[in-house]
Scaffold this motif. Structure first.
Motif, mmCIF file in Angstrom:
data_model
loop_
_atom_site.group_PDB
_atom_site.id
_atom_site.type_symbol
_atom_site.label_atom_id
_atom_site.label_comp_id
_atom_site.label_asym_id
_atom_site.label_seq_id
_atom_site.Cartn_x
_atom_site.Cartn_y
_atom_site.Cartn_z
ATOM 1 N N PRO A 4 -35.779 -24.259 8.263
ATOM 2 C CA PRO A 4 -36.277 -24.647 9.592
ATOM 3 C C PRO A 4 -35.344 -24.134 10.692
ATOM 4 N N GLU A 5 -35.921 -23.936 11.882
ATOM 5 C CA GLU A 5 -35.171 -23.332 12.973
ATOM 6 C C GLU A 5 -34.055 -24.248 13.504
ATOM 7 N N HIS A 6 -34.229 -25.565 13.405
ATOM 8 C CA HIS A 6 -33.240 -26.465 13.999
ATOM 9 C C HIS A 6 -31.994 -26.643 13.127
ATOM 10 N N LEU A 7 -31.973 -26.064 11.912
ATOM 11 C CA LEU A 7 -30.801 -26.164 11.043
ATOM 12 C C LEU A 7 -29.957 -24.904 11.168
ATOM 13 N N THR A 8 -28.644 -25.082 11.081
ATOM 14 C CA THR A 8 -27.726 -23.947 11.111
ATOM 15 C C THR A 8 -27.294 -23.651 9.685
ATOM 16 N N VAL A 9 -27.407 -22.388 9.289
ATOM 17 C CA VAL A 9 -27.076 -21.997 7.927
ATOM 18 C C VAL A 9 -25.860 -21.083 7.982
ATOM 19 N N PHE A 10 -24.895 -21.375 7.140
ATOM 20 C CA PHE A 10 -23.695 -20.558 7.072
ATOM 21 C C PHE A 10 -23.788 -19.615 5.861
ATOM 22 N N SER A 11 -24.751 -18.770 5.869
ATOM 23 C CA SER A 11 -24.856 -17.839 4.743
ATOM 24 C C SER A 11 -23.968 -16.627 5.020
ATOM 25 N N GLY A 12 -23.311 -16.194 4.014
ATOM 26 C CA GLY A 12 -22.446 -15.029 4.143
ATOM 27 C C GLY A 12 -21.072 -15.382 4.708
ATOM 28 N N SER A 13 -20.771 -16.668 4.906
ATOM 29 C CA SER A 13 -19.464 -17.080 5.430
ATOM 30 C C SER A 13 -18.567 -17.470 4.273
ATOM 31 N N SER A 14 -17.284 -17.399 4.497
ATOM 32 C CA SER A 14 -16.344 -17.770 3.446
ATOM 33 C C SER A 14 -16.354 -19.289 3.280
ATOM 34 N N PRO A 15 -15.998 -19.786 2.088
ATOM 35 C CA PRO A 15 -15.976 -21.239 1.884
ATOM 36 C C PRO A 15 -15.025 -21.946 2.840
ATOM 37 N N GLU A 16 -13.952 -21.284 3.217
ATOM 38 C CA GLU A 16 -13.014 -21.881 4.169
ATOM 39 C C GLU A 16 -13.669 -22.072 5.535
ATOM 40 N N ASP A 17 -14.431 -21.066 6.002
ATOM 41 C CA ASP A 17 -15.131 -21.177 7.280
ATOM 42 C C ASP A 17 -16.194 -22.277 7.224
ATOM 43 N N VAL A 18 -16.859 -22.405 6.101
ATOM 44 C CA VAL A 18 -17.884 -23.436 5.949
ATOM 45 C C VAL A 18 -17.241 -24.824 6.013
ATOM 46 N N SER A 19 -16.091 -25.017 5.375
ATOM 47 C CA SER A 19 -15.442 -26.330 5.407
ATOM 48 C C SER A 19 -14.947 -26.652 6.814
#
Length: 131
Positions: A4-19
């Motif tokens: 859905p458009e209202h969710l932000t997805v961190f695809s392709g980011s490092s696990p450190e950036d996601v945390s």
């Protein structure tokens, strides 16, 4: 994969950036409005623990006892209250004197010709109707 458009997805980011992003978003979570809280957040809910006994102040009185300034103020207010009571008693005595004088003079006032003490214009009209 459909997101859905209202969710932000961190695809392709490092696990450190996601945390780091998760920590950021969780710290930015809105608090409930003050009206819905039972107690304001900045208030301490526990009573302070009693500490060591307080030392005496240089003036010679303990912190729990009234200061000399407060004693003087209290004496001044008590004196004002006494003066007020005296004034009220004097006014009451003067009123009683006036009432006594009025009662004494009530029997000596001149009457208007043809009137009796309980006679009023309405009473005279009622007597005329009866005759």
């Amino acid at each position: 994969m459909s997101v859905p458009e209202h969710l932000t997805v961190f695809s392709g980011s490092s696990p450190e950036d996601v945390s780091h992003a998760r920590l950021l978003w969780s710290s930015l979570a809105l608090q409930p409005p003050l009206e819905s809280r039972l107690v304001r957040a900045e208030l301490r809910q526990r009573l302070p623990v009693s500490g060591p006994p307080l030392p005496r102040s240089p003036g010679g009185h303990r912190p729990g006892t009234p200061a000399p300034k407060r004693l003087e103020e209290r004496q001044r207010y008590e004196a004002m209250a006494d003066r007020r009571k005296e004034t009220l008693a004097l006014l009451q005595m003067q009123r009683e004197r006036r009432v006594r004088a009025e009662l004494l003079l009530a029997g000596h006032r001149p009457r208007v010709s043809g009137e009796t003490p309980g006679d009023t214009p309405g009473d005279r009209e009622l007597v005329r109707r009866l005759l």
